[in-house]
Design an enzyme around this catalytic site. Sequence first.
Site, PDB file in Angstrom:
ATOM      1  N   HIS A 174       0.044 -11.931   1.026  1.00  0.00           N
ATOM      2  CA  HIS A 174      -0.975 -11.083   0.389  1.00  0.00           C
ATOM      3  C   HIS A 174      -1.826 -11.833  -0.650  1.00  0.00           C
ATOM      4  CE1 HIS A 174      -1.709  -6.533  -0.418  1.00  0.00           C
ATOM      5  NE2 HIS A 174      -2.802  -7.216  -0.598  1.00  0.00           N
ATOM      6  N   TYR A 216       0.824  -1.209   0.000  1.00  0.00           N
ATOM      7  CA  TYR A 216       0.000   0.000   0.000  1.00  0.00           C
ATOM      8  C   TYR A 216       0.864   1.268   0.000  1.00  0.00           C
ATOM      9  CZ  TYR A 216      -3.708  -3.312   1.256  1.00  0.00           C
ATOM     10  OH  TYR A 216      -4.572  -4.372   1.282  1.00  0.00           O
TER      11      TYR A 216
HETATM   12  P1  NDP Z   1     -13.976  -0.310   1.456  1.00  0.00           P
HETATM   13  O1  NDP Z   1     -15.007  -1.277   1.049  1.00  0.00           O
HETATM   14  O2  NDP Z   1     -13.528  -0.289   2.860  1.00  0.00           O
HETATM   15  O3  NDP Z   1     -14.446   1.147   1.005  1.00  0.00           O
HETATM   16  C1  NDP Z   1     -13.668   2.287   1.249  1.00  0.00           C
HETATM   17  C2  NDP Z   1     -14.379   3.475   0.630  1.00  0.00           C
HETATM   18  O4  NDP Z   1     -15.664   3.625   1.222  1.00  0.00           O
HETATM   19  C3  NDP Z   1     -13.652   4.788   0.819  1.00  0.00           C
HETATM   20  O5  NDP Z   1     -13.840   5.537  -0.346  1.00  0.00           O
HETATM   21  C4  NDP Z   1     -14.376   5.419   1.996  1.00  0.00           C
HETATM   22  O6  NDP Z   1     -14.379   6.835   1.930  1.00  0.00           O
HETATM   23  C5  NDP Z   1     -15.781   4.903   1.800  1.00  0.00           C
HETATM   24  N1  NDP Z   1     -16.496   4.764   3.083  1.00  0.00           N
HETATM   25  C6  NDP Z   1     -16.017   4.288   4.248  1.00  0.00           C
HETATM   26  N2  NDP Z   1     -16.959   4.277   5.190  1.00  0.00           N
HETATM   27  C7  NDP Z   1     -18.088   4.774   4.616  1.00  0.00           C
HETATM   28  C8  NDP Z   1     -19.384   5.037   5.094  1.00  0.00           C
HETATM   29  N3  NDP Z   1     -19.717   4.765   6.365  1.00  0.00           N
HETATM   30  N4  NDP Z   1     -20.279   5.571   4.223  1.00  0.00           N
HETATM   31  C9  NDP Z   1     -19.941   5.851   2.948  1.00  0.00           C
HETATM   32  N5  NDP Z   1     -18.721   5.612   2.443  1.00  0.00           N
HETATM   33  C10 NDP Z   1     -17.795   5.086   3.266  1.00  0.00           C
HETATM   34  O7  NDP Z   1     -12.741  -0.541   0.445  1.00  0.00           O
HETATM   35  P2  NDP Z   1     -11.217  -0.949   0.566  1.00  0.00           P
HETATM   36  O8  NDP Z   1     -10.847  -1.536  -0.742  1.00  0.00           O
HETATM   37  O9  NDP Z   1     -10.402   0.136   1.124  1.00  0.00           O
HETATM   38  O10 NDP Z   1     -11.225  -2.193   1.582  1.00  0.00           O
HETATM   39  C11 NDP Z   1     -10.992  -2.077   2.961  1.00  0.00           C
HETATM   40  C12 NDP Z   1      -9.605  -2.559   3.337  1.00  0.00           C
HETATM   41  O11 NDP Z   1      -9.429  -3.934   3.018  1.00  0.00           O
HETATM   42  C13 NDP Z   1      -8.481  -1.887   2.545  1.00  0.00           C
HETATM   43  O12 NDP Z   1      -8.293  -0.532   2.936  1.00  0.00           O
HETATM   44  C14 NDP Z   1      -7.344  -2.814   2.834  1.00  0.00           C
HETATM   45  O13 NDP Z   1      -6.830  -2.606   4.140  1.00  0.00           O
HETATM   46  C15 NDP Z   1      -8.050  -4.174   2.730  1.00  0.00           C
HETATM   47  N6  NDP Z   1      -7.936  -4.778   1.383  1.00  0.00           N
HETATM   48  C16 NDP Z   1      -7.238  -5.968   1.260  1.00  0.00           C
HETATM   49  C17 NDP Z   1      -7.065  -6.555   0.029  1.00  0.00           C
HETATM   50  C18 NDP Z   1      -6.294  -7.832  -0.060  1.00  0.00           C
HETATM   51  O14 NDP Z   1      -5.936  -8.256  -1.180  1.00  0.00           O
HETATM   52  N7  NDP Z   1      -6.032  -8.508   1.031  1.00  0.00           N
HETATM   53  C19 NDP Z   1      -7.628  -5.974  -1.198  1.00  0.00           C
HETATM   54  C20 NDP Z   1      -8.427  -4.782  -0.964  1.00  0.00           C
HETATM   55  C21 NDP Z   1      -8.557  -4.226   0.293  1.00  0.00           C
HETATM   56  P3  NDP Z   1     -13.399   7.786   2.793  1.00  0.00           P
HETATM   57  O15 NDP Z   1     -12.047   7.154   2.773  1.00  0.00           O
HETATM   58  O16 NDP Z   1     -13.492   9.076   2.089  1.00  0.00           O
HETATM   59  O17 NDP Z   1     -13.950   7.887   4.202  1.00  0.00           O
END
Ligand code: NDP
Length: 287
Positions: A115, A57
């Site tokens: 990962h 990341y």
């Molecule tokens: P999420 O499903 O967590 O969505 C994140 C997005 O949703 C951001 O744009 C955030 O906005 C928005 N958001 C958060 N809370 C709310 C809410 N209550 N209402 C409306 N919008 C909201 O996506 P991610 O892909 O980030 O997944 C979460 C985590 O999983 C990652 O950050 C990472 O740590 C992990 N991950 C792991 C992977 C793997 O291969 N192991 C692959 C993908 C993710 P804002 O930031 O503006 O608040």
Amino acid sequence: NALHNRTVPLPDGTLLPSIGQGTWKMGEHPDKKADEIKALQIGLDLGMNVIDTAEMYGDGQSERVIGEALHQRRDEAFLVSKVYPHNAGSGNIRTACENSLRRLRTDYLDMYLLHWRGFSGSLEDTVEGLEALREEGKISRWGVSNFDTPDMKELLEIKNGSHCATNQVLYHLGSRGIDYDLRPWHREQQMPMMAYSPLGQGGSLISQLTNNLTIKEIAEKHEAKPLQIALAWTIRTNDVIAIPKGTSPTHVIENAEAATIELSAADLEKIDEVFPKPEQKMPLDII
Ligand code: NDP
């Protein structure tokens, strides 16, 4: 706080709150760093102490942001980081882990994940490397990510493979293929899962949910937002830890509050009608 009542046991008995914090894309824009640090600290105050990151990341920048956010608070967090498959051979993994530790300003990880499976070496060699790190105390436990059911079965066949503590995979209302076989397999093994992108990355899932009358009705009943219902749904069985990423304080608070929502059997049935369970094996969805 809400999360104290919603815990998921790891195989070693450690209880973790069922909602944690993701950090993908954090650290990529210097002007957002202060907000990201604040968001992580608010989340920690609210009990979302599982913080998920990866060496990938922001090429290490996400780990650096967390390192700052946890200044003098390291002990409050349960830190999860991940190693690239190309660094996961027993020869390289120690260096990769030490680099993560340095960026995170700590001397141990609570959990270290492979990962994704990758093709660069044998699983045996990776497990050997992870076990060595565990014995040295650099990591407290390890797991995997993006492993489908056959991969998990293969892992459990190899020496010390059964020490795996979790498998982190994509899971949200719009992508529930794992409900067919992978999640039941994990339940049987009593090995919890971590749900990544539980909000569908905040994209089209939001409009799908807000335009859905059934979800709207359930959300109104619980005085919650549709996205909070989706989050409460991912953790409904107390064996999944969801790790939504939020940078806006409102989002972080909403995500923590989702742990207070208890969906009834009737709610869950209605949800199944609009976001049906898979009826056949689906290949694991991966981002
Ligand atoms: P999420 O499903 O967590 O969505 C994140 C997005 O949703 C951001 O744009 C955030 O906005 C928005 N958001 C958060 N809370 C709310 C809410 N209550 N209402 C409306 N919008 C909201 O996506 P991610 O892909 O980030 O997944 C979460 C985590 O999983 C990652 O950050 C990472 O740590 C992990 N991950 C792991 C992977 C793997 O291969 N192991 C692959 C993908 C993710 P804002 O930031 O503006 O608040």
